[in-house]
Design an enzyme around this catalytic site. Sequence first.
Site, PDB file in Angstrom:
ATOM      1  N   GLU B  61       0.812  -1.214   0.000  1.00 53.95           N
ATOM      2  CA  GLU B  61       0.000   0.000   0.000  1.00 53.95           C
ATOM      3  C   GLU B  61       0.844   1.262   0.000  1.00 53.95           C
ATOM      4  O   GLU B  61       0.499   2.258  -0.637  1.00 53.95           O
ATOM      5  CB  GLU B  61      -0.957   0.008   1.197  1.00 53.95           C
ATOM      6  CG  GLU B  61      -2.094  -1.006   1.082  1.00 53.95           C
ATOM      7  CD  GLU B  61      -1.683  -2.438   1.374  1.00 53.95           C
ATOM      8  OE1 GLU B  61      -0.540  -2.650   1.830  1.00 53.95           O
ATOM      9  OE2 GLU B  61      -2.499  -3.349   1.135  1.00 53.95           O
ATOM     10  N   HIS B 130     -11.372  -5.665   8.483  1.00 52.35           N
ATOM     11  CA  HIS B 130     -12.203  -5.572   7.282  1.00 52.35           C
ATOM     12  C   HIS B 130     -13.508  -4.815   7.527  1.00 52.35           C
ATOM     13  O   HIS B 130     -14.394  -4.847   6.677  1.00 52.35           O
ATOM     14  CB  HIS B 130     -12.554  -6.974   6.762  1.00 52.35           C
ATOM     15  CG  HIS B 130     -11.391  -7.744   6.217  1.00 52.35           C
ATOM     16  ND1 HIS B 130     -10.390  -8.230   7.004  1.00 52.35           N
ATOM     17  CD2 HIS B 130     -11.070  -8.100   4.948  1.00 52.35           C
ATOM     18  CE1 HIS B 130      -9.510  -8.881   6.246  1.00 52.35           C
ATOM     19  NE2 HIS B 130      -9.891  -8.811   5.003  1.00 52.35           N
TER      20      HIS B 130
HETATM   21  C1  LIG Z   1      -1.750  -4.863   4.245  1.00 50.35           C
HETATM   22  C2  LIG Z   1      -2.738  -5.721   3.552  1.00 50.35           C
HETATM   23  N1  LIG Z   1      -3.140  -5.392   2.311  1.00 50.35           N
HETATM   24  C3  LIG Z   1      -4.068  -6.128   1.669  1.00 50.35           C
HETATM   25  C4  LIG Z   1      -4.611  -7.226   2.259  1.00 50.35           C
HETATM   26  C5  LIG Z   1      -5.675  -8.055   1.543  1.00 50.35           C
HETATM   27  N2  LIG Z   1      -5.130  -9.373   1.211  1.00 50.35           N
HETATM   28  C6  LIG Z   1      -5.362 -10.435   2.012  1.00 50.35           C
HETATM   29  S1  LIG Z   1      -4.526 -11.778   1.512  1.00 50.35           S
HETATM   30  C7  LIG Z   1      -3.853 -10.965   0.205  1.00 50.35           C
HETATM   31  C8  LIG Z   1      -2.903 -11.697  -0.692  1.00 50.35           C
HETATM   32  C9  LIG Z   1      -1.753 -12.273   0.052  1.00 50.35           C
HETATM   33  O1  LIG Z   1      -0.948 -13.030  -0.789  1.00 50.35           O
HETATM   34  P1  LIG Z   1       0.308 -13.845  -0.255  1.00 50.35           P
HETATM   35  O2  LIG Z   1       1.160 -12.971   0.581  1.00 50.35           O
HETATM   36  O3  LIG Z   1       0.934 -14.456  -1.437  1.00 50.35           O
HETATM   37  O4  LIG Z   1      -0.288 -14.950   0.700  1.00 50.35           O
HETATM   38  P2  LIG Z   1      -1.310 -16.121   0.350  1.00 50.35           P
HETATM   39  O5  LIG Z   1      -2.672 -15.568   0.620  1.00 50.35           O
HETATM   40  O6  LIG Z   1      -1.107 -16.514  -1.051  1.00 50.35           O
HETATM   41  O7  LIG Z   1      -0.992 -17.215   1.314  1.00 50.35           O
HETATM   42  C10 LIG Z   1      -4.306  -9.648   0.158  1.00 50.35           C
HETATM   43  C11 LIG Z   1      -3.963  -8.669  -0.876  1.00 50.35           C
HETATM   44  C12 LIG Z   1      -4.179  -7.532   3.568  1.00 50.35           C
HETATM   45  N3  LIG Z   1      -4.666  -8.587   4.231  1.00 50.35           N
HETATM   46  N4  LIG Z   1      -3.243  -6.777   4.185  1.00 50.35           N
END
Ligand SMILES: Cc1ncc(C[n+]2csc(CCOP(=O)(O)OP(=O)(O)O)c2C)c(N)n1
Lengths: 371, 325
Positions: B61, B130
Amino acid sequence: MSYTAETLQLLAPDGTLRYSDETDRFRDRVDALDETTLREFYRHMAVTRRFDIEAGNLQRQGQLALWIPSIGQEAAQVGSGFAARAHDHIFPAYREHAVGRLRGLDLTRIIAMLRGLTHGGWNPADTGNFHLYTLVIGSQALHATGYAMGVRFDGLVGTGDPERDTAVLVYFGDGATSQGDVNEAYVFAQSYQTPQVFFLQNNHWAISVPVSVQSRTPLFRRPAGFGIPSVQIDGNDVLVSYAATAESLDAARSGEGPRFIEALTYRMGAHTTSDDPTKYRTNDEVAYWQERDPISRYETFLTARGVDAAFFEEVRQEGEDLAADARRQTLAMEPPPADSMFRHVYSDEHPLMAEQAEWLARYEASFEEQA
Amino acid sequence: MTETMTMAKALNAGLAAAMDADDRVLLMGEDIGRLGGVFRVTEGLQQRFGEGRVLDTPLAESGIVGSAIGLAMRGYRPVVEIQFDGFIFPAFDQITTQLAKLTARHEGGLQLPVVIRVPYGGHIGAVEHHQESPEAYFAHTAGLRLVSPATPHDAYWMIQQAIASSDPVLFFEPKSRYWPKGEVDLDDAGIGMHASRVVRTGTDVTVVGHGAMVSMLLDAAALADEEGTSIEVVDLRSLSPIDYGPLLESVRRTGRLVVAQEAPGNVSIGSEIAATVSERAFYSLEAPVVRVSGFDTPFPPAKLEGAYLPDVDRILDAVDRSLAY
Ligand SMILES: Cc1ncc(C[n+]2csc(CCOP(=O)(O)OP(=O)(O)O)c2C)c(N)n1
Ligand SMILES: [Mg+2]
């Protein structure tokens, strides 16, 4: 992005165990695993998967606000989690159900969180130092680093006493590698030479965003540039996950500083139950990873070693029992009392909390009077 | 021409209209392209405008907002999506120390037309981070404009007005209102994004709120009407600056004010309104301004959101307290 020439692997997708020049150094660690431990790897992977399926079903039936599936990532988690010692500390993201289970976490505590009953769910002191899940992507990387700094400041690295030397293991995803917090964690970790292992589960997706958006270079190369030795492993191979993590944790505990492991794996299910992966990925890709499934490959390996059908049946039954028990427990979970939201916001008394809790109690009582 | 649509669709149409009108308008965010955003607000826009104008960014972000600032310096008009309210904080530094201040530091020589869209608020039963309402942090920061539509019509027009603004705008989208439908007049905005508006007239008590709270206030007013209490409802629309004109005019007629919001009450938009109305309409007030808000706790687990969030009953309780003076 898939396996590369640099990906360390012991168990091929067809279940055969093979050493190369690169992986020969793991031979002793694998040979040292006794039959019971080898079976435990399987048990944890298979039972957690069965639980995971049940939790997804419970969500679809309206019992959970959300479920976060870990299916496909069991080998990365079980192998690495097994490598940690009882007194090591583990900082998960939010998908590490299998790691939690093998540290002693009752998996229904994760359900309690995703059912909307609690933001925490467990006390790390009671769950083998398995810390709380963190939903804010990447935040936990710095917490792990700070914890590991403290371990070092306390003199609990490089003493040579395996009961005292302590390491910290932190999990995060491919998406998280883009966050400032994660990169700042690398900086602090190398600066303070923390006893720490960064364990990246590259499951190839951050919700709908492919890992190629996060990085054009294999992710394990990045920390190397920060001065943190790193390897890339086949994350669907529980043996290499175990051996590489054990090696890295040993280095960290003995005072050699932080290490980094990129485990190539795949999220077989949706990101969460709110997600529709058909919008952004192909069936071919899913099928490709299905063939590299961590559990079936390991089952082939164990079978070839002479593990009989009765063992697999016993594990299957254990999974069924756990799933049934989780369902029973979930249906019995009651919401906490409303005034619990005022508790524990502060450690000590606080006038706003007292005032507002009292107001809410009076307000709710006023409905009872009317009734 | 009017059309009936959801707020999500209205935002989508408003974004498309702004992108059609000005090819320097870019959308940036996590999962906004191929997926169309987790709330599908940007659905179809990447197909329509291309990957060069609808960017699925890396997951960072601070990176998104910081690079949007650079793009704005280069003459683009970035519209950033923050996936959920609770995930704006990694960008807090870029928003408050840079985005908010750079125009002043350039002594007017630089404009930063960056829009940051933030789905916010509760009522969706989601997990931690959320369901929050973080608007006060940003309203407290000079240099930022803050608005929040309550209806599809306002969403359609206010997003275009925000994009047209020369200043940074935090655009708070009440996510519990994404799916109800409403009429959108596609020809006439009606009013500007910084104007507040009386959305129901009444004579006994004025109630004011923004975003998802507005429909709650209208429900409360309808119920009160059955019991003989006439409530006037003001939709704040703009949180910074606040348009006090219609509000003060209303309070001078009713003599009573209830301020409602989902956010915690302590040092909040509601506190600011209560203080300002007390200063400016003191002699018209028959009762102290009463605030209804979320409690001053972290947003609780989903099963407790019903107890945490102000509902129609809590609004009517506040109205009764005001009338008791
Ligand atoms: C700071 C933040 N930004 C956005 C989100 C929304 N979000 C939740 S999971 C995710 C993707 C995460 O991907 P990754 O780090 O590859 O982990 P995975 O879910 O694949 O295990 C996002 C964008 C969040 N939880 N926290
Ligand atoms: Mg991922």
